[in-house]
Design an enzyme around this catalytic site. Structure first.
Site, PDB file in Angstrom:
ATOM      1  N   GLU A 178      28.346  42.141  39.351  1.00 32.71           N
ATOM      2  CA  GLU A 178      29.790  42.191  39.089  1.00 32.71           C
ATOM      3  C   GLU A 178      30.064  41.250  37.924  1.00 32.71           C
ATOM      4  O   GLU A 178      30.110  40.034  38.089  1.00 32.71           O
ATOM      5  CB  GLU A 178      30.580  41.770  40.333  1.00 32.71           C
ATOM      6  N   CYS A 208      38.106  37.856  36.579  1.00 33.68           N
ATOM      7  CA  CYS A 208      37.235  38.778  35.849  1.00 33.68           C
ATOM      8  C   CYS A 208      37.930  40.066  35.469  1.00 33.68           C
ATOM      9  O   CYS A 208      37.535  40.728  34.502  1.00 33.68           O
ATOM     10  CB  CYS A 208      35.954  39.058  36.632  1.00 33.68           C
TER      11      CYS A 208
END
Length: 482
Positions: free
Chosen positions: A213, A247
């Site tokens: 990720e 993110c």
């Protein structure tokens, strides 16, 4: 933890996973309920540890962005786990009848998790919930940039779990490197693309499958028919949550030409509504440390040197930074890391601020004339973790979604696709691979074993040698109906 101790801990979990290959529903549920109880009893303490690591980050932010996400994830998983675990019957083609077939979902064994500092509870325990739901043992390596949180996680997890079930490994980047080289049955990494490449290389040496990720440049497109006031507020919230250290935060804005002044005014109004002040405001998180703060300052300075205009959205950044002597109880050092938000105008692709993931409260703005130019610009770069669209024209929206590829999308808001338990969360290309959340996470950490059950009588024997006329007739029949 030295390498010998690290390997011994892994061996302990590995052996335990091989002794108990079948992990019943009752065992999995009981482990998840222990995580639930851990959060209930120690959530306040864990939020305080996060606050200590950031210097400035309100417990309410950690409650919303970390603990609430984990609680809803647990509730959803506990509700659906029995159904997820059931073997799946699959259709059997004509030429294999009367046999039957199914897919059985089994634990992989030991799952390693390397978690980041920005949401140090959610991104550590979220993958752990999915992995334990799938029946696995878990080893967690939290970030060294949040030492208070890491130590508290190690303490409370050690109270609720035996080391061969769920264990926390603390240490620096060298420990993380050794951790990523262990022969896990699956390894999850959340962090930067640069470090993700190193993790993938280390895992490949052990043939360890990975879920990465990562991040990247997540675009936010504003269409000409968008409600600018509403869009500005929702973009500001998504950009400034955790001071941009997210993110999937909007990394740059694509705005129709002619709307620059209107959007700038609307964004400034939205920021003032969300954060009436910055320094001393516990709702506005500090940048994690001086190194990351300095990196953001350099991005601004380089952009200005190359012709960008920086619109700081406070009452004078110099005055604000200078007033750090009057910082509140957490002290001058932490307050100095509360970087005010800024819009960065007149940017171009050659600037570092448009090449690197920002991970801070700076929002570059690119004006466009034609939507085709926007799509070309997005597709010319690495595929992003998220994409955001603000507008009311459904055909135009769907055209953009069809012609671009991203990990996930939220329409007329930001961040919210991650909050949906039935949507997979993950990247694509340079923004990562693999996805979890809900059943997608359960499947990611399960082995789907194919099982073929042959009947007492099988027509397959007609295809055994020696081959001859009978074989040819049967093959002709199969070709006709296949």
């Amino acid at each position: 933890m030295n390498h010998t101790d690290l390997r011994a801990l892994f061996d302990q979990q590995h052996q335990a996973s091989r002794r108990q290959v079948e992990v019943p529903l009752v065992v999995r549920r009981e482990r998840l309920l222990r995580i639930q109880k851990l959060l209930e009893e120690h959530g306040v303490t864990l939020a305080a540890a996060v606050q200590a690591d950031f210097g400035v980050r309100s417990p309410q932010l950690t409650e919303m962005a970390d603990l609430m996400v984990l609680r809803t994830m647990l509730t959803h998983t506990l509700r659906h786990l029995a159904r997820w675990m059931k073997p799946r019957r699959v259709w059997t083609p004509l030429h294999l009848l009367p046999a039957s077939a199914r897919i059985e979902r089994q634990p992989l064994g030991v799952v390693g998790i390397i978690s980041p500092w920005n949401y140090p509870l959610q991104l550590a325990l979220g993958p752990a919930i999915a992995a334990m739901a799938a029946g696995n043992r878990v080893m967690l390596k939290p970030s060294e940039l949040t030492p208070h949180t890491s130590a508290q996680l190690a303490h409370v997890i050690g109270q609720f779990f035996a080391p061969d079930e769920f264990a926390v490994v603390q240490g620096d980047a060298q420990v993380a490197s050794q951790f990523s080289g262990l022969p896990f049955d699956h390894l999850v990494f959340t962090g930067s693309t640069a470090v993700g490449r190193k993790v993938a290389i280390a895992a490949a040496q052990q043939l360890t499958p990975t879920t990465l990720e990562l991040g990247g440049k997540s675009p936010c497109i504003v269409a000409s028919d968008a409600d600018l006031e509403q869009a500005a507020l929702r973009i500001a919230h998504g950009k400034l949550l955790n001071a941009g250290q997210t993110c999937i935060a909007p990394d740059y804005l694509l705005l129709p030409k002619g709307q620059e002044q209107a959007f700038g005014d609307a964004y400034a109004k939205a920021v003032a509504q969300l954060f009436p002040s910055f320094m001393g405001n516990p709702d506005y998180a500090a940048i994690i440390n001086h190194k990351h703060y300095a990196r953001l300052r350099v991005l601004v300075q380089q952009a200005e040197a190359q012709g960008a205009y920086v619109q700081w959205l406070d009452d004078g950044q110099g005055a604000q930074l200078a007033s750090a002597a009057t910082a509140p109880s957490w002290g001058k050092e932490a307050a100095q890391r509360q970087m005010p938000p800024a819009l960065v105008w007149n940017v171009h692709s050659g600037m570092d601020i448009m090449r690197e993931e920002i991970f801070g409260p700076l929002l570059p703005v690119i004006s466009y004339e034609h939507l085709d130019d926007v799509i070309h610009a997005i597709n010319a770069g690495e595929r992003p973790l998220a994409l955001y669209w603000f507008g009311n024209d459904e055909k135009l929206r769907d055209s953009v979604l069809r012609r671009t590829v991203s990990g996930g999308v939220t329409v007329n808001d930001t961040l919210m696709h991650v909050a949906h338990d039935n949507l997979p969360f993950g990247g694509v290309g340079a923004s990562g691979w693999g996805a979890y959340h809900g059943e997608h996470g359960f499947l990611r950490f399960s082995h789907q074993k194919s099982v073929f059950l042959q009947a007492k009588w099988s027509p397959a024997s007609w295809l055994y040698p020696p081959y001859g006329a009978k074989f040819e007739r049967i093959m002709a029949l199969l070709r006709r109906f296949s």
